[in-house]
Motif scaffolding. Structure first.
Motif, PDB file in Angstrom:
ATOM      1  N   LYS A 155       0.835  -1.202   0.000  1.00  0.00           N
ATOM      2  CA  LYS A 155       0.000   0.000   0.000  1.00  0.00           C
ATOM      3  C   LYS A 155       0.872   1.256   0.000  1.00  0.00           C
ATOM      4  CE  LYS A 155      -4.325  -1.585   2.089  1.00  0.00           C
ATOM      5  NZ  LYS A 155      -4.050  -3.025   1.988  1.00  0.00           N
ATOM      6  N   TYR A 156       1.981   1.207   0.760  1.00  0.00           N
ATOM      7  CA  TYR A 156       2.855   2.377   0.761  1.00  0.00           C
ATOM      8  C   TYR A 156       3.508   2.558  -0.608  1.00  0.00           C
ATOM      9  CZ  TYR A 156       6.551   5.668   1.428  1.00  0.00           C
ATOM     10  OH  TYR A 156       7.371   6.755   1.261  1.00  0.00           O
ATOM     11  N   GLN A 157       3.919   1.465  -1.247  1.00  0.00           N
ATOM     12  CA  GLN A 157       4.535   1.576  -2.566  1.00  0.00           C
ATOM     13  C   GLN A 157       3.557   2.142  -3.576  1.00  0.00           C
ATOM     14  OE1 GLN A 157       6.091  -2.513  -3.072  1.00  0.00           O
ATOM     15  NE2 GLN A 157       8.127  -1.579  -3.183  1.00  0.00           N
ATOM     16  N   ILE A 158       2.304   1.700  -3.486  1.00  0.00           N
ATOM     17  CA  ILE A 158       1.274   2.236  -4.384  1.00  0.00           C
ATOM     18  C   ILE A 158       1.140   3.737  -4.165  1.00  0.00           C
ATOM     19  CG2 ILE A 158      -1.213   2.261  -4.839  1.00  0.00           C
ATOM     20  CD1 ILE A 158      -1.191  -0.780  -4.256  1.00  0.00           C
ATOM     21  N   PHE A 159       1.064   4.137  -2.903  1.00  0.00           N
ATOM     22  CA  PHE A 159       0.985   5.560  -2.557  1.00  0.00           C
ATOM     23  C   PHE A 159       2.205   6.314  -3.098  1.00  0.00           C
ATOM     24  CE2 PHE A 159       2.549   8.839   0.347  1.00  0.00           C
ATOM     25  CZ  PHE A 159       1.488   9.732   0.369  1.00  0.00           C
ATOM     26  N   ASP A 160       3.394   5.761  -2.893  1.00  0.00           N
ATOM     27  CA  ASP A 160       4.634   6.410  -3.300  1.00  0.00           C
ATOM     28  C   ASP A 160       4.690   6.615  -4.811  1.00  0.00           C
ATOM     29  OD1 ASP A 160       7.289   7.439  -2.836  1.00  0.00           O
ATOM     30  OD2 ASP A 160       8.062   5.569  -3.658  1.00  0.00           O
ATOM     31  N   PHE A 161       4.351   5.584  -5.570  1.00  0.00           N
ATOM     32  CA  PHE A 161       4.405   5.703  -7.024  1.00  0.00           C
ATOM     33  C   PHE A 161       3.327   6.658  -7.554  1.00  0.00           C
ATOM     34  CE2 PHE A 161       7.183   2.099  -6.713  1.00  0.00           C
ATOM     35  CZ  PHE A 161       7.956   2.133  -7.866  1.00  0.00           C
ATOM     36  N   TYR A 162       2.167   6.629  -6.931  1.00  0.00           N
ATOM     37  CA  TYR A 162       1.073   7.478  -7.402  1.00  0.00           C
ATOM     38  C   TYR A 162       1.276   8.943  -7.002  1.00  0.00           C
ATOM     39  CZ  TYR A 162      -3.760   9.101  -8.081  1.00  0.00           C
ATOM     40  OH  TYR A 162      -4.877   9.793  -8.468  1.00  0.00           O
ATOM     41  N   VAL A 163       1.647   9.178  -5.741  1.00  0.00           N
ATOM     42  CA  VAL A 163       1.739  10.545  -5.231  1.00  0.00           C
ATOM     43  C   VAL A 163       3.128  11.157  -5.442  1.00  0.00           C
ATOM     44  CG1 VAL A 163       1.562  11.987  -3.170  1.00  0.00           C
ATOM     45  CG2 VAL A 163      -0.065  10.123  -3.532  1.00  0.00           C
ATOM     46  N   ASN A 164       4.163  10.444  -5.023  1.00  0.00           N
ATOM     47  CA  ASN A 164       5.508  11.022  -5.079  1.00  0.00           C
ATOM     48  C   ASN A 164       6.169  10.906  -6.450  1.00  0.00           C
ATOM     49  OD1 ASN A 164       5.334  11.644  -2.314  1.00  0.00           O
ATOM     50  ND2 ASN A 164       6.087   9.620  -1.745  1.00  0.00           N
ATOM     51  N   LYS A 165       5.963   9.770  -7.113  1.00  0.00           N
ATOM     52  CA  LYS A 165       6.572   9.576  -8.433  1.00  0.00           C
ATOM     53  C   LYS A 165       5.646  10.002  -9.563  1.00  0.00           C
ATOM     54  CE  LYS A 165       9.789   5.912  -7.064  1.00  0.00           C
ATOM     55  NZ  LYS A 165       9.581   6.040  -5.606  1.00  0.00           N
ATOM     56  N   ASP A 166       4.420  10.377  -9.197  1.00  0.00           N
ATOM     57  CA  ASP A 166       3.460  10.955 -10.143  1.00  0.00           C
ATOM     58  C   ASP A 166       3.122  10.021 -11.310  1.00  0.00           C
ATOM     59  OD1 ASP A 166       1.741  13.049 -10.761  1.00  0.00           O
ATOM     60  OD2 ASP A 166       3.180  14.008 -12.120  1.00  0.00           O
ATOM     61  N   TRP A 167       3.021   8.730 -11.012  1.00  0.00           N
ATOM     62  CA  TRP A 167       2.562   7.801 -12.031  1.00  0.00           C
ATOM     63  C   TRP A 167       1.042   7.926 -12.190  1.00  0.00           C
ATOM     64  CZ3 TRP A 167       4.925   2.217 -12.203  1.00  0.00           C
ATOM     65  CH2 TRP A 167       6.323   2.312 -12.366  1.00  0.00           C
ATOM     66  N   ALA A 168       0.567   7.676 -13.386  1.00  0.00           N
ATOM     67  CA  ALA A 168      -0.876   7.653 -13.621  1.00  0.00           C
ATOM     68  C   ALA A 168      -1.474   6.478 -12.844  1.00  0.00           C
ATOM     69  CB  ALA A 168      -1.164   7.491 -15.106  1.00  0.00           C
ATOM     70  N   PRO A 169      -2.699   6.627 -12.314  1.00  0.00           N
ATOM     71  CA  PRO A 169      -3.298   5.549 -11.513  1.00  0.00           C
ATOM     72  C   PRO A 169      -3.398   4.234 -12.281  1.00  0.00           C
ATOM     73  CG  PRO A 169      -4.931   7.220 -12.090  1.00  0.00           C
ATOM     74  CD  PRO A 169      -3.593   7.788 -12.405  1.00  0.00           C
ATOM     75  N   GLU A 170      -3.664   4.314 -13.578  1.00  0.00           N
ATOM     76  CA  GLU A 170      -3.762   3.102 -14.382  1.00  0.00           C
ATOM     77  C   GLU A 170      -2.409   2.378 -14.458  1.00  0.00           C
ATOM     78  OE1 GLU A 170      -6.910   5.922 -15.301  1.00  0.00           O
ATOM     79  OE2 GLU A 170      -4.712   6.108 -15.339  1.00  0.00           O
ATOM     80  N   LYS A 171      -1.328   3.162 -14.554  1.00  0.00           N
ATOM     81  CA  LYS A 171       0.015   2.577 -14.625  1.00  0.00           C
ATOM     82  C   LYS A 171       0.378   1.912 -13.301  1.00  0.00           C
ATOM     83  CE  LYS A 171       4.833   3.776 -15.668  1.00  0.00           C
ATOM     84  NZ  LYS A 171       5.769   4.874 -16.050  1.00  0.00           N
ATOM     85  N   VAL A 172       0.004   2.568 -12.197  1.00  0.00           N
ATOM     86  CA  VAL A 172       0.279   2.007 -10.869  1.00  0.00           C
ATOM     87  C   VAL A 172      -0.503   0.714 -10.687  1.00  0.00           C
ATOM     88  CG1 VAL A 172       0.132   2.389  -8.380  1.00  0.00           C
ATOM     89  CG2 VAL A 172       0.735   4.292  -9.891  1.00  0.00           C
ATOM     90  N   ALA A 173      -1.781   0.738 -11.085  1.00  0.00           N
ATOM     91  CA  ALA A 173      -2.632  -0.441 -10.944  1.00  0.00           C
ATOM     92  C   ALA A 173      -2.056  -1.635 -11.707  1.00  0.00           C
ATOM     93  CB  ALA A 173      -4.041  -0.121 -11.436  1.00  0.00           C
ATOM     94  N   LYS A 174      -1.591  -1.385 -12.930  1.00  0.00           N
ATOM     95  CA  LYS A 174      -1.022  -2.451 -13.746  1.00  0.00           C
ATOM     96  C   LYS A 174       0.269  -2.979 -13.133  1.00  0.00           C
ATOM     97  CE  LYS A 174       0.477  -3.495 -18.477  1.00  0.00           C
ATOM     98  NZ  LYS A 174       0.650  -2.947 -19.853  1.00  0.00           N
TER      99      LYS A 174
END
Length: 209
Positions: A158-177
């Motif tokens: 969950k933290y990695q998902i948060f980090d990639f989405y919020v801090n690394k600014d990945w698109a939610p679809e990219k994070v989900a995949k």
């Protein structure tokens, strides 16, 4: 299941009270870990070298230790935030004095430069600019301290998902995949982690500002 955020950080008032015990090494380590980057960062942006800023950190910690036996934390009289700023300010002034008059016109290091027109001068430690810098660094330090306390109590994914989405600014679809979850789960992870961090920051602000 992670504990509620209120349980993750001991109150700063309690922490300060425990500092009166010189033998409580874990408390002093916690205090150092929480505030050294704040003190160091302000010292660097006030024009000090790495070594001088490290000295400011150490001397500020020593000053806090010397005052702890008689220190009484009373927000009605003055904030801990302002008290620690004064401790840091005096140590910065001491460093500048030890370097002689030319230190007052020393350029900021490249790593501490700002975008302002006065970036080639040190910040006068008795000026309001240092107060403004302290406020900005304080807020950044609160966020970092809150995140550091919350992170160990989070599910790593969950933290990695948060980090990639919020801090690394990945698109939610990219994070989900990338993590094999749904987009809704990405949003939920962001919401839960963000709320926990906000609660930690509120607690810190309530206890030590």
């Amino acid at each position: 299941m992670p504990r509620h955020a209120d349980q993750l950080i001991p109150t700063r008032a309690t922490l300060i009270d425990r500092l009166k015990d010189w033998q409580d090494q874990s408390t002093w380590q916690e205090f150092f870990d929480t505030y050294w980057k704040l003190i160091y960062g302000v010292a660097r942006k006030a024009g000090l070298t790495d070594a001088e800023a490290q000295d400011v950190v150490q001397e500020t910690m020593f000053s806090v230790a010397r005052h702890m036996p008689t220190f009484k934390y009373d927000p009605a009289i003055g904030s801990f935030k302002a008290w620690l700023l004064n401790m840091t300010r005096w140590r910065i002034i001491d460093q500048l004095r030890s370097c002689g008059p030319l230190a007052l016109h020393r350029p900021l290091s490249s790593g501490a430069a700002t975008a302002t027109a006065t970036a080639d001068k040190v910040i006068d430690p008795v000026s309001e600019r240092l107060d403004e810098l302290w406020d900005a660094e304080w807020e950044s330090n609160l966020l970092e301290a809150a995140l550091a306390k919350v992170k160990p109590h989070l599910d790593p994914q969950k933290y990695q998902i948060f980090d990639f989405y919020v801090n690394k600014d990945w698109a939610p679809e990219k994070v989900a995949k990338a993590f094999g979850v749904s987009v809704d789960q990405v949003y939920m992870a962001k919401h839960r982690v963000t709320e926990m961090i906000k609660e930690e920051i509120k607690r810190l602000e309530k206890e030590i500002t």
